[in-house]
Design a protein around this motif. Structure first.
Motif, PDB file in Angstrom:
ATOM      1  N   ILE A  50     -23.572   2.151  25.675  1.00 42.83           N
ATOM      2  CA  ILE A  50     -24.140   2.917  24.579  1.00 42.83           C
ATOM      3  C   ILE A  50     -25.573   3.326  24.895  1.00 42.83           C
ATOM      4  CG2 ILE A  50     -22.660   1.844  22.860  1.00 42.83           C
ATOM      5  CD1 ILE A  50     -24.985   0.042  22.096  1.00 42.83           C
ATOM      6  N   SER A  51     -25.991   4.384  24.226  1.00 46.18           N
ATOM      7  CA  SER A  51     -27.376   4.839  24.307  1.00 46.18           C
ATOM      8  C   SER A  51     -27.978   4.762  22.916  1.00 46.18           C
ATOM      9  CB  SER A  51     -27.426   6.281  24.815  1.00 46.18           C
ATOM     10  OG  SER A  51     -28.732   6.825  24.653  1.00 46.18           O
ATOM     11  N   ARG A  52     -29.238   4.376  22.831  1.00 44.40           N
ATOM     12  CA  ARG A  52     -29.954   4.355  21.564  1.00 44.40           C
ATOM     13  C   ARG A  52     -30.959   5.494  21.473  1.00 44.40           C
ATOM     14  NH1 ARG A  52     -29.671  -0.519  23.722  1.00 44.40           N
ATOM     15  NH2 ARG A  52     -28.088  -1.905  22.805  1.00 44.40           N
ATOM     16  N   ARG A  53     -30.775   6.506  22.292  1.00 47.76           N
ATOM     17  CA  ARG A  53     -31.695   7.646  22.276  1.00 47.76           C
ATOM     18  C   ARG A  53     -31.708   8.318  20.906  1.00 47.76           C
ATOM     19  NH1 ARG A  53     -34.724  10.466  25.679  1.00 47.76           N
ATOM     20  NH2 ARG A  53     -34.852  12.739  25.597  1.00 47.76           N
ATOM     21  N   PHE A  54     -30.560   8.331  20.240  1.00 51.11           N
ATOM     22  CA  PHE A  54     -30.478   8.905  18.892  1.00 51.11           C
ATOM     23  C   PHE A  54     -29.487   8.073  18.095  1.00 51.11           C
ATOM     24  CE2 PHE A  54     -29.256  11.625  15.455  1.00 51.11           C
ATOM     25  CZ  PHE A  54     -30.364  12.396  15.182  1.00 51.11           C
ATOM     26  N   SER A  55     -29.891   7.652  16.898  1.00 54.77           N
ATOM     27  CA  SER A  55     -29.010   6.824  16.071  1.00 54.77           C
ATOM     28  C   SER A  55     -29.224   7.140  14.599  1.00 54.77           C
ATOM     29  CB  SER A  55     -29.259   5.332  16.333  1.00 54.77           C
ATOM     30  OG  SER A  55     -30.610   4.986  16.057  1.00 54.77           O
ATOM     31  N   VAL A  56     -28.215   6.779  13.796  1.00 53.97           N
ATOM     32  CA  VAL A  56     -28.308   6.892  12.342  1.00 53.97           C
ATOM     33  C   VAL A  56     -28.517   5.490  11.785  1.00 53.97           C
ATOM     34  CG1 VAL A  56     -27.131   7.540  10.203  1.00 53.97           C
ATOM     35  CG2 VAL A  56     -26.900   8.977  12.243  1.00 53.97           C
TER      36      VAL A  56
END
Length: 343
Positions: free
Chosen positions: A22-28
């Motif tokens: 997973i990437s946390r570059r963009f999250s809600v």
């Protein structure tokens, strides 16, 4: 998902979209009463790679309550993270293990919620006064589960709001081995402000988050709080590793979420239109209705889809006025869609 425990649902996802990592570059952001499984399925239709978070679930609800009700999710939601509320290291370890067993991609510890109810149970933002306990909790969670363990916290609480206190908190907590910190760039005022007021009144101090990243380049630092546009995301990403969006992603999702994969994950394809997303949600809506869910309980998460569009207000009004009826079904949802202008 643990198919032996969790009921299977209609899979509207593209199976190949589930990433190996997973990437946390963009999250809600995790949001109580908002980021339910129904909401996350809707958000996934915009983006394959945005990291989605559950509402906060307390350790007591999982250990002593109906764990399946809290942990069940739809296969299309990946990558999806479970956020936990608690302060007992052994209980958090047990729940982190449950998150792994149910197939979550990450488990996150809430150190930011300011409500009175969670304070009384030593959950949420009050833990910022106890960094050693937070480190112990995260260390136990990491030892118990093989999935990533992360933390989400505030800049500080009440009078413990200096940059020096934030620095000491991160310094202590990172000794647990946790390497990913999501920082809501406001302090929480635990006495005198409601949870809603704590989302707006304490000032945003983005520079404190930037300074933490500069001091700890080896840590993954995600910024959260007051971010409303992708242009703002771009500016933050020059200084930190990722952005987390809360209310704006829920209330006006299309301008934010529709371009995330192209902008931040290098996916070369056009964004889906609002109407295409609404139509793609219908098979899932039909499945939920067949399970006995009321129409409005599922479709309410789409009320912001046509924000600012001609017919958007009529869409919201029609669903709000007619979606609660016992006989409301997919035809009701389609009737609401018919009120939206097709430019």
């Amino acid at each position: 998902m643990n198919s032996a425990q969790a009921p299977q649902r209609l899979d509207i996802s593209n199976p190949s979209s589930t990433p190996d990592s997973i990437s946390r570059r963009f999250s809600v952001a995790p949001m109580m009463d908002w980021t339910t499984s129904d909401c996350r399925v809707f958000h996934r239709l915009f983006s394959d790679h945005t990291l989605l978070y559950t509402e906060m679930v307390t350790t007591g609800a999982l250990i002593h309550g109906d764990a399946a009700r809290h942990l069940d999710y739809h296969a299309s939601e990946h990558p999806v993270a479970l956020q936990l509320g608690g302060s007992n290291p052994s209980e958090l370890a047990q729940c982190a293990r449950m998150a792994e067993e149910w197939g979550y991609d990450e488990v996150n510890l809430n150190v930011g919620c300011p409500s009175d109810r969670v304070q009384n149970n030593m959950i949420g933002a009050c833990l910022m006064a106890h960094p050693q306990l937070v480190a112990e909790c995260l260390g136990e969670m990491r030892a118990a589960a093989g999935i990533p363990v992360t933390v989400k916290h505030r800049l500080g609480i009440d009078d413990l709001d200096s940059f020096e206190h934030l620095h000491q908190f991160v310094e202590t907590v990172r000794q647990s081995g946790c390497t990913s910190f999501t920082i809501h760039a406001r302090k929480a005022i635990l006495q005198g402000l409601s949870p809603k007021e704590n989302r707006d009144i304490p000032p945003l101090i983005y520079d404190h988050v930037y300074r933490i990243k500069a001091l700890y380049p080896e840590l993954e630092i995600i910024i959260n709080g007051g971010i409303k546009t992708l242009a703002e995301c771009d500016q933050h990403l020059e200084r930190v590793d990722g952005v987390m969006i809360g209310r704006e992603a829920y209330q006006n999702p299309w301008p934010l979420l529709s371009e995330v994969d192209q902008r931040y994950f290098g996916i070369d394809r056009p964004a889906r239109s609002r109407m295409d997303i609404a139509e793609a949600f219908i098979p899932y809506l039909e499945q939920r209705l067949a399970e006995g869910a009321p129409l409005y309980a599922v479709a309410k998460h789409l009320l912001g889809l046509f924000h600012g569009q001609r017919g958007g207000k009529q869409f919201r009004r029609y669903l709000s006025e007619n979606g609660h009826a016992r006989e409301a079904g997919v035809d009701t949802f389609r009737a609401a869609l018919a009120l939206v202008a097709q430019d």
